[in-house]
Design an enzyme around this catalytic site. Structure first.
Site, PDB file in Angstrom:
ATOM      1  N   TYR A   1       0.840  -1.221   0.000  1.00 30.79           N
ATOM      2  CA  TYR A   1       0.000   0.000   0.000  1.00 30.79           C
ATOM      3  C   TYR A   1       0.869   1.264   0.000  1.00 30.79           C
ATOM      4  CZ  TYR A   1      -2.987   3.572   2.202  1.00 30.79           C
ATOM      5  OH  TYR A   1      -3.642   4.733   2.531  1.00 30.79           O
TER       6      TYR A   1
ATOM      7  N   SER B   1       3.891 -11.163  -0.048  1.00 27.23           N
ATOM      8  CA  SER B   1       3.098 -11.782   1.016  1.00 27.23           C
ATOM      9  C   SER B   1       1.836 -10.973   1.314  1.00 27.23           C
ATOM     10  CB  SER B   1       3.928 -11.946   2.294  1.00 27.23           C
ATOM     11  OG  SER B   1       4.353 -10.682   2.746  1.00 27.23           O
TER      12      SER B   1
ATOM     13  N   LEU C   1      13.354 -10.844   2.224  1.00 25.18           N
ATOM     14  CA  LEU C   1      14.595 -10.358   2.853  1.00 25.18           C
ATOM     15  C   LEU C   1      15.249 -11.415   3.738  1.00 25.18           C
ATOM     16  CD1 LEU C   1      13.673  -6.672   3.858  1.00 25.18           C
ATOM     17  CD2 LEU C   1      14.800  -7.483   1.786  1.00 25.18           C
TER      18      LEU C   1
ATOM     19  N   LYS D   1       2.683  -6.249   9.209  1.00 28.43           N
ATOM     20  CA  LYS D   1       2.197  -5.045   9.904  1.00 28.43           C
ATOM     21  C   LYS D   1       0.874  -5.177  10.650  1.00 28.43           C
ATOM     22  CE  LYS D   1      -0.261  -2.948   6.100  1.00 28.43           C
ATOM     23  NZ  LYS D   1      -0.699  -1.735   5.502  1.00 28.43           N
TER      24      LYS D   1
ATOM     25  N   THR E   1       3.207   3.211  16.745  1.00 35.56           N
ATOM     26  CA  THR E   1       2.937   2.096  17.672  1.00 35.56           C
ATOM     27  C   THR E   1       4.130   1.826  18.592  1.00 35.56           C
ATOM     28  OG1 THR E   1       1.504   1.177  15.989  1.00 35.56           O
ATOM     29  CG2 THR E   1       2.162  -0.334  17.690  1.00 35.56           C
TER      30      THR E   1
ATOM     31  N   TYR F   1       4.296  -6.459  17.173  1.00 31.97           N
ATOM     32  CA  TYR F   1       4.555  -5.657  15.969  1.00 31.97           C
ATOM     33  C   TYR F   1       5.371  -4.408  16.327  1.00 31.97           C
ATOM     34  CZ  TYR F   1       3.631  -2.095  12.453  1.00 31.97           C
ATOM     35  OH  TYR F   1       3.779  -1.074  11.559  1.00 31.97           O
TER      36      TYR F   1
ATOM     37  N   LEU G   1      -9.454   0.388  10.005  1.00 37.07           N
ATOM     38  CA  LEU G   1     -10.693   1.117   9.718  1.00 37.07           C
ATOM     39  C   LEU G   1     -10.935   1.361   8.216  1.00 37.07           C
ATOM     40  CD1 LEU G   1     -13.143   2.573  10.896  1.00 37.07           C
ATOM     41  CD2 LEU G   1     -11.725   4.607  11.150  1.00 37.07           C
TER      42      LEU G   1
HETATM   43  N1  UFG Z   1     -11.980   0.701  14.338  1.00 37.12           N
HETATM   44  C1  UFG Z   1     -13.314   0.362  14.400  1.00 37.12           C
HETATM   45  N2  UFG Z   1     -13.748  -0.652  13.601  1.00 37.12           N
HETATM   46  C2  UFG Z   1     -12.934  -1.333  12.734  1.00 37.12           C
HETATM   47  C3  UFG Z   1     -11.566  -0.967  12.691  1.00 37.12           C
HETATM   48  C4  UFG Z   1     -11.119   0.042  13.510  1.00 37.12           C
HETATM   49  O1  UFG Z   1     -14.097   0.940  15.150  1.00 37.12           O
HETATM   50  O2  UFG Z   1     -13.400  -2.246  12.041  1.00 37.12           O
HETATM   51  C5  UFG Z   1     -11.498   1.825  15.159  1.00 37.12           C
HETATM   52  C6  UFG Z   1     -10.449   1.448  16.199  1.00 37.12           C
HETATM   53  O3  UFG Z   1     -11.040   1.029  17.392  1.00 37.12           O
HETATM   54  C7  UFG Z   1      -9.671   2.754  16.329  1.00 37.12           C
HETATM   55  C8  UFG Z   1      -9.742   3.362  14.916  1.00 37.12           C
HETATM   56  O4  UFG Z   1     -10.854   2.742  14.297  1.00 37.12           O
HETATM   57  O5  UFG Z   1     -10.308   3.628  17.215  1.00 37.12           O
HETATM   58  C9  UFG Z   1      -8.507   3.095  14.099  1.00 37.12           C
HETATM   59  O6  UFG Z   1      -8.224   1.705  14.072  1.00 37.12           O
HETATM   60  P1  UFG Z   1      -7.160   1.064  13.067  1.00 37.12           P
HETATM   61  O7  UFG Z   1      -7.161  -0.401  13.295  1.00 37.12           O
HETATM   62  O8  UFG Z   1      -7.431   1.527  11.682  1.00 37.12           O
HETATM   63  O9  UFG Z   1      -5.793   1.737  13.514  1.00 37.12           O
HETATM   64  P2  UFG Z   1      -4.982   1.649  14.901  1.00 37.12           P
HETATM   65  O10 UFG Z   1      -4.779   3.047  15.358  1.00 37.12           O
HETATM   66  O11 UFG Z   1      -5.577   0.719  15.857  1.00 37.12           O
HETATM   67  O12 UFG Z   1      -3.595   0.997  14.486  1.00 37.12           O
HETATM   68  C10 UFG Z   1      -3.053   1.302  13.232  1.00 37.12           C
HETATM   69  C11 UFG Z   1      -2.408   0.027  12.690  1.00 37.12           C
HETATM   70  C12 UFG Z   1      -1.028  -0.166  13.179  1.00 37.12           C
HETATM   71  C13 UFG Z   1      -0.250   1.090  13.087  1.00 37.12           C
HETATM   72  C14 UFG Z   1      -0.919   2.186  13.839  1.00 37.12           C
HETATM   73  C15 UFG Z   1      -0.118   3.446  13.729  1.00 37.12           C
HETATM   74  O13 UFG Z   1      -3.172  -1.112  13.019  1.00 37.12           O
HETATM   75  O14 UFG Z   1      -0.393  -1.141  12.387  1.00 37.12           O
HETATM   76  O15 UFG Z   1      -2.207   2.389  13.301  1.00 37.12           O
HETATM   77  O16 UFG Z   1      -0.320   4.219  14.810  1.00 37.12           O
HETATM   78  F1  UFG Z   1       0.988   0.902  13.567  1.00 37.12           F
END
Ligand code: UFG
Length: 330
Positions: free
Chosen positions: A11, A35, A60, A85, A127, A149, A199
């Site tokens: 991405y 992958s 790698l 990730k 993270t 991670y 999300l």
């Molecule tokens: N969320 C939902 N429903 C979903 C997915 C997410 O409500 O189906 C919410 C989560 O609870 C959170 C927000 O949307 O409040 C963002 O969630 P993401 O999973 O999109 O992102 P995160 O902040 O949890 O984590 C992401 C990646 C990591 C990365 C990080 C960087 O998962 O790999 O951002 O800060 F490192």
């Protein structure tokens, strides 16, 4: 300049490849183990850039192949984006994360040092910080990752910092907040197979009609509407930050947070699709996801001052480009 981009069909990597190919003087080699990327992305990059570049399917962890690549490549600069990730997967299968992320990076650094390649820009993540009392994260916050991670990214950062201190390499470490949005053409974006964890990829499935509604994880967070808030950075702004690093890495090693400094809740994101794309996202509330935090966002001052970069795009560009990509990839 001869550039190697690892994870270049993913991405972020595919968008960065397009940014790098805009410079006529750049000779680009992309490696990816496929992958979490499709080989067809190579053709999309070719089509959009109208430029030539080299591509090798390469894991790698394969030291011999890597050595051969470096012998032929004569690289001046490495953008190291390759890695696994998923926070969730890293908790279930930590070995995969130590192997792909840590061992893969050690092999890459080994090849760099053997072949006297000095410059590396590394894709890290916010993270690595883990939980802190303050919501606005700056680069000098302590790194206390709460999942494997994040821990693997911290370990790689430490390797880079140590090698930099021993004058073996020059490095810039970019700690991304939440990358989002898609290429303006609608031909590149994040579209993982299966049920996505994050999300925006989940919202893409909703727009495509593959999933009916969004599960919002938690409505009792300490935010304005109770849903979790994050700093979503447009993929094109993220690319621009990388491009700014090319000149700086040779002069100075450093660490930068890459985010907008503006947190948005899940409900803000849902509303942005209504406002900018006239698309209604249905949702239901579910319980909190383990390990999620209420709110965090980037303190933008360091990248602005020392990298000469700040985000230019917001939720409008993120939602419109996401919508465009989802419709085109239906
Ligand atoms: N969320 C939902 N429903 C979903 C997915 C997410 O409500 O189906 C919410 C989560 O609870 C959170 C927000 O949307 O409040 C963002 O969630 P993401 O999973 O999109 O992102 P995160 O902040 O949890 O984590 C992401 C990646 C990591 C990365 C990080 C960087 O998962 O790999 O951002 O800060 F490192």
């Amino acid at each position: 300049m001869n550039i190697l981009l690892t994870g270049g069909l993913g991405y972020i990597g595919s968008h960065l490849a397009l940014g790098l190919l805009k410079n006529k003087k750049t000779k680009l080699t992309i490696v990816d183990d496929l992958s979490n990327a499709k080989l067809s992305t190579k053709n999309t990059i070719k089509y959009l850039s109208k430029k030539k570049f080299k591509f090798k399917k390469l894991d790698l962890k394969n030291k011999n192949k890597l050595q051969k690549l470096f012998k032929v490549g004569k690289f001046d600069l490495i953008f190291h984006l390759a890695g696994s990730k998923s926070v969730k997967e890293s908790q279930i299968n930590p070995k995969k994360y130590y192997e792909n992320n840590v061992i893969g990076s050690i092999n890459l650094l080994h090849a760099m040092i053997e072949n006297n390649v000095k410059n590396i820009i590394f894709s890290s993540t916010a993270t690595v910080y883990g939980l802190h009392k303050k919501n606005c994260y700056s680069e000098n916050f302590s790194r206390e990752p709460i999942n494997t991670y994040g821990l693997t990214k911290k370990i790689i950062e430490d390797l880079l910092i140590d090698l930099k201190e021993k004058n073996q390499i020059n490095t810039l470490i970019l700690r991304y907040f939440n990358p989002a949005g898609c290429h303006i053409s609608g031909l590149l974006g994040e579209n993982p197979q299966g049920i996505p964890n994050n999300l925006y990829p989940y919202i893409i499935k909703i727009i495509k009609g593959e999933v009916k509604y969004l599960k919002i994880f938690g409505n009792n967070y300490k935010t304005k509407d109770g849903t979790g808030a994050r700093d979503y950075i447009h993929i094109q702004d993220l690319v621009d930050a990388h491009l700014k690093c090319i000149k700086l890495v040779k002069k100075k090693s450093d660490i930068f947070n890459i985010g907008t400094g503006r947190p948005y809740t899940v409900l803000d994101i849902i509303n942005s699709f209504k406002k900018y794309c006239n698309f209604k996202i249905n949702y239901n509330f579910y319980s909190r996801r383990e390990g999620d935090i209420d709110i965090y966002y980037n303190k933008i001052s360091k990248a602005k001052k020392k990298l000469g970069w700040s985000a230019k795009r917001g939720l409008k560009e993120i939602s419109q480009s996401t919508f465009n990509f989802a419709i085109k990839s239906k």
